[in-house]
Design a protein around this motif. Structure first.
Motif, short mmCIF file in Angstrom:
data_model
loop_
_atom_site.label_atom_id
_atom_site.label_comp_id
_atom_site.label_asym_id
_atom_site.label_seq_id
_atom_site.Cartn_x
_atom_site.Cartn_y
_atom_site.Cartn_z
N LEU A 1 12.37 12.13 -19.32
CA LEU A 1 12.24 10.87 -19.99
C LEU A 1 12.78 9.78 -18.85
N ASP A 2 12.13 8.81 -18.82
CA ASP A 2 12.29 7.65 -18.44
C ASP A 2 13.87 6.65 -19.16
N ALA A 3 14.61 5.92 -18.50
CA ALA A 3 15.66 4.91 -18.99
C ALA A 3 15.56 4.89 -20.18
N ALA A 4 14.21 3.77 -20.97
CA ALA A 4 14.56 3.32 -22.54
C ALA A 4 13.95 4.36 -23.34
N ASN A 5 13.41 5.21 -22.67
CA ASN A 5 12.99 6.49 -23.23
C ASN A 5 14.47 7.18 -23.27
N GLN A 6 15.13 8.00 -22.73
CA GLN A 6 16.07 8.30 -22.01
C GLN A 6 16.78 8.10 -23.42
N GLN A 7 17.38 6.70 -23.32
CA GLN A 7 18.32 5.78 -23.82
C GLN A 7 18.38 6.36 -25.49
N ALA A 8 16.28 5.60 -25.93
CA ALA A 8 15.82 5.89 -27.29
C ALA A 8 16.29 7.64 -28.40
N VAL A 9 15.96 8.39 -27.33
CA VAL A 9 16.28 9.99 -27.69
C VAL A 9 18.45 10.11 -27.99
N LEU A 10 18.51 9.93 -26.69
CA LEU A 10 20.06 9.46 -27.18
C LEU A 10 21.07 9.14 -27.98
N ASP A 11 20.06 7.78 -28.59
CA ASP A 11 20.40 7.30 -29.40
C ASP A 11 20.30 7.33 -30.69
N LEU A 12 19.63 8.72 -31.08
CA LEU A 12 18.80 9.40 -32.22
C LEU A 12 19.34 10.27 -32.35
N LEU A 13 19.77 11.34 -31.38
CA LEU A 13 20.61 12.43 -31.55
C LEU A 13 22.11 11.87 -32.03
N ARG A 14 22.72 10.91 -31.58
CA ARG A 14 23.73 10.61 -31.85
C ARG A 14 23.76 10.43 -33.42
N GLY A 15 22.70 9.30 -33.58
CA GLY A 15 22.59 8.82 -35.10
C GLY A 15 22.54 10.07 -36.48
N LEU A 16 21.75 10.65 -35.79
CA LEU A 16 21.30 12.00 -37.01
C LEU A 16 22.82 12.85 -36.99
N GLN A 17 23.43 12.97 -35.42
CA GLN A 17 24.56 13.80 -35.85
C GLN A 17 25.83 13.07 -36.54
N ARG A 18 25.89 11.90 -36.63
CA ARG A 18 26.50 11.03 -37.23
C ARG A 18 25.86 10.64 -38.47
N ASP A 19 24.89 10.93 -38.98
CA ASP A 19 24.15 10.56 -40.41
C ASP A 19 24.83 11.83 -41.44
N ARG A 20 24.29 12.83 -40.39
CA ARG A 20 24.15 14.80 -41.33
C ARG A 20 26.01 15.78 -40.74
#
Length: 649
Positions: free
Chosen positions: A219-238
């Motif tokens: 993934l490019d930098a923007a999509n890479q960061q979006a996926v990382l933010d998503l995974l960390r967010g899901l991890q924290r929320d769950r």
């Protein structure tokens, strides 16, 4: 190879007890860690000489709500260790020792049926390529719903179709996608959207532990960061545990709470990212950090670790890194490997840390280049001249305008980087330039050859074009014939250049190509499967150089390589360009690589070139919002620490 985890005595700078877990003595979190891997050993069992160790006593923990990174070069055992945790070891391998406990339950002792039930409910795996996880003939909603049925049986059956659709929509919203995505197929989505759908499907069973194996590599930098933010967010929320496997130190250091450094089946160091980055306590970690290019600084040459990870069965009796280590002493190759305390819960397996520790904090021979390389004077015929090119792909599902009025020039001997998000048109433009794809309007001249609009070049023009331009793709394995030896592949390329017969190509010419790309001459008799990823990419480069092209197109040619191998290839490309005089069109999503290799950079967005200029001009003072977004998305800092080598230099 014998096990080395059971012997360690008190040493200056730290202690380690026989069989001691890396986090022994640390207060348990919420009743103890979610995952405990203790002394895990995995061996290849298919050989005639008996089991060959692959993992040699790997130990690690993951707490509830914690993100743990696992980094290291290909062949270090990162993915294999986590596949053992998930009960998904490939055929021909088996666990030969150690323990794996998830929430206190020993999973290695479970029956195969019980371990199958564990997957999806307690632990699930998110792959690098979402196409590996997603069925191409099923809608995205159906694939999420299948996981929901297994976890929530009440959602099965026709009577619950409405509730099931609502839950699928909720799961899509959780990963930042609208409900309409449920009716789409994977091929209709961008790479970033597919990864989000794969995450939703992986989490449909509400696991306690998510293992993400290189989820951002392509993934490019923007999509890479979006996926990382998503995974960390899901991890924290769950409140999940998250294991992030990556060869990209910038990704791991920016996203993880703790990081384990693996090499040749063993943990060489672990600790918090800011500590590892500021003061690596093993030469291997220091070498990886020094190999990282920087988005802020261009270096005269990237320090690159020599050699490669030794294969199983050839790892000696001491530190497996000793053969590549500049600080190795004779005892490093014979003393059993053991993790020792550095500070707090940080551990290192370096036997000589007390003696060499200060040297490891230096960034290596990272001398800034003497100013940005000046682009060659644009006199004579450009290596590539693209003017007002349009390309529209038409299908029953609708038209897609891939290129819109694109103009780009690559001067002789220069390096032009082409960057942009997935689907922005970079590869389409490259394929047009090399004659592999047609274009609808505008003009294209490659090496002085005018390519026709609306049709592929004829046979004679294709032959002339092959002598003017060559392309190296991201995956060299798919572009090399697996049945041909390296020598046969290079002989064929050399014969094509001269128009002669393959059998008339001199062995000395093949040897010269191998030497040119830094490969030993005996490699001529090997097949691609016997080579590492970096070695295969060198063969692909040698095949391209056989034509002596004026233009070399590199389409994400270093994207999937380890940071040390990437440094070797970038140094090699720069050296060959200077000696041979060819130009390079370098397609990449990594802006740090752009800084290191290119003279100029063009930024593509939605099929258009939206910004172009010298590398320093564009990266230091971007004008277009998309360029600024890519730079803002770079993982620049380790949690609680200083800048990463890739983000700041």
């Amino acid at each position: 190879m014998t096990a080395h985890r059971a012997t360690a005595s008190a040493v200056p700078g730290g202690t380690a007890e026989p069989g001691e877990h890396p986090l022994a003595g640390r207060a348990p979190e919420s009743g103890g860690p979610l995952l405990v891997v203790d002394g895990l050993r995995v061996a290849a069992t298919a050989g005639r000489d008996g089991p060959v160790p692959i993992l040699d006593g790997v130990s690690l923990t993951v707490g509830r709500g914690e993100c743990v990174g696992i980094v290291g070069e290909s062949g270090s055992g990162k993915s294999l260790a986590m596949r053992a945790v998930a009960g998904l070891l490939p055929a021909g391998t088996a666990v030969t020792g150690g323990a794996v406990r998830i929430a206190g339950e020993e999973v290695l002792e479970l029956t195969s049926r019980a371990r199958h039930a564990l997957r999806g409910r307690r632990v699930t795996l998110l792959m690098q390529d979402p196409f590996t996880m997603l069925h191409p003939q099923l809608t995205c909603g159906r694939q999420i719903a299948d996981g929901l049925r297994e976890r929530h049986g009440v959602l099965g059956g026709r009577r619950n179709a409405g509730a099931r659709r609502a839950e699928v929509a909720r799961r899509l919203a959780e990963v930042g996608l609208g409900p309409e995505i449920a009716e789409r197929y994977p091929h209709e989505l961008s790479g970033g959207m597919r990864q989000r759908v794969a995450a939703a499907a992986a989490l449909a069973g509400d696991p306690e532990l998510l293992i993400a194996d290189e989820p951002t590599t392509a993934l490019d930098a923007a999509n890479q960061q979006a996926v990382l933010d998503l995974l960390r967010g899901l991890q924290r929320d769950r409140g999940m545990g998250l294991v992030l496997i990556s060869h990209d130190l910038r990704v791991a250091f920016s996203a993880c709470d703790r990081v384990y450094v693996l090499y040749a089946g063993a943990v060489l160091e672990h600790g918090r990212p800011a500590e590892l980055e500021a003061a690596p306590s093993h030469p291997y970690t220091a070498g990886l950090l020094a190999s990282e290019p920087s988005v802020r600084t261009r270096f005269a040459e990237l320090p690159a670790l020599p050699g490669s990870v030794p294969p199983p069965g050839r790892r000696g009796g001491g530190c497996p890194f000793a053969a590549r280590c500049a600080y190795a002493a004779p005892e490093c190759g014979t003393t059993p490997l053991a993790l020792r305390t550095v500070t707090g819960d940080r551990r290192s397996a370096c036997l000589r840390l007390e003696e060499i520790g200060d040297a490891l904090t230096a960034p290596g021979d990272r001398r800034p280049a003497g100013g940005e390389a000046a682009a060659p004077a644009e006199n004579g015929e450009p290596a590539l001249a693209v003017t007002s090119v349009h390309r529209t792909f038409r299908s029953s599902g609708g038209d897609h305008e891939a290129l819109r009025d694109v103009s780009l020039t690559v001067a002789p001997g220069s390096v032009v980087a082409l960057v942009g998000e997935s689907g922005s048109g970079k590869t389409t433009l490259a394929r047009i330039a090399i004659g592999l794809e047609t274009f609808d309007g505008g003009s294209v001249r490659t090496g002085g050859i005018a390519l026709p609009a609306g049709r592929r070049p004829g046979t004679a023009d294709r032959r002339r074009l092959a002598g003017k331009a060559q392309i190296v793709f991201q995956d060299p394995y798919s572009s090399l014939n697996p049945l041909r030896t390296v020598g046969a592949t290079l002989r064929e390329a050399l014969a094509a250049r001269t128009g002669g017969r393959v059998r008339d190509v001199a062995g000395a010419d093949v040897d010269a190509l191998l030497s040119q790309v830094g490969l030993p001459l005996p490699y001529a008799s090997r097949r691609p499967a016997a080579l590492s990823g970096g070695e295969r990419q060198r063969v692909a480069l040698a095949r391209a150089l056989a034509a002596r092209p004026g233009l070399l197109i590199c389409d994400e040619a270093v994207a999937a390589l380890d940071v040390s191998v990437q440094a070797q290839l970038l140094n090699l490309l720069d050296s060959l360009r200077r000696s041979e005089g060819f130009a390079i069109l370098f397609i990449t999503h990594d802006l740090a690589v752009v800084r290191q290799i290119a003279d100029r950079v063009a930024v593509m967005y939605q099929g258009r070139v939206v910004e172009e200029g010298g590398v320093s001009e564009v990266l230091d003072a971007p004008r277009h919002p998309w360029t600024r977004r890519m730079l803002d998305a770079l993982p620049a800092r380790a949690p609680g620490g200083g800048p990463t080598g890739g983000g700041e230099g």
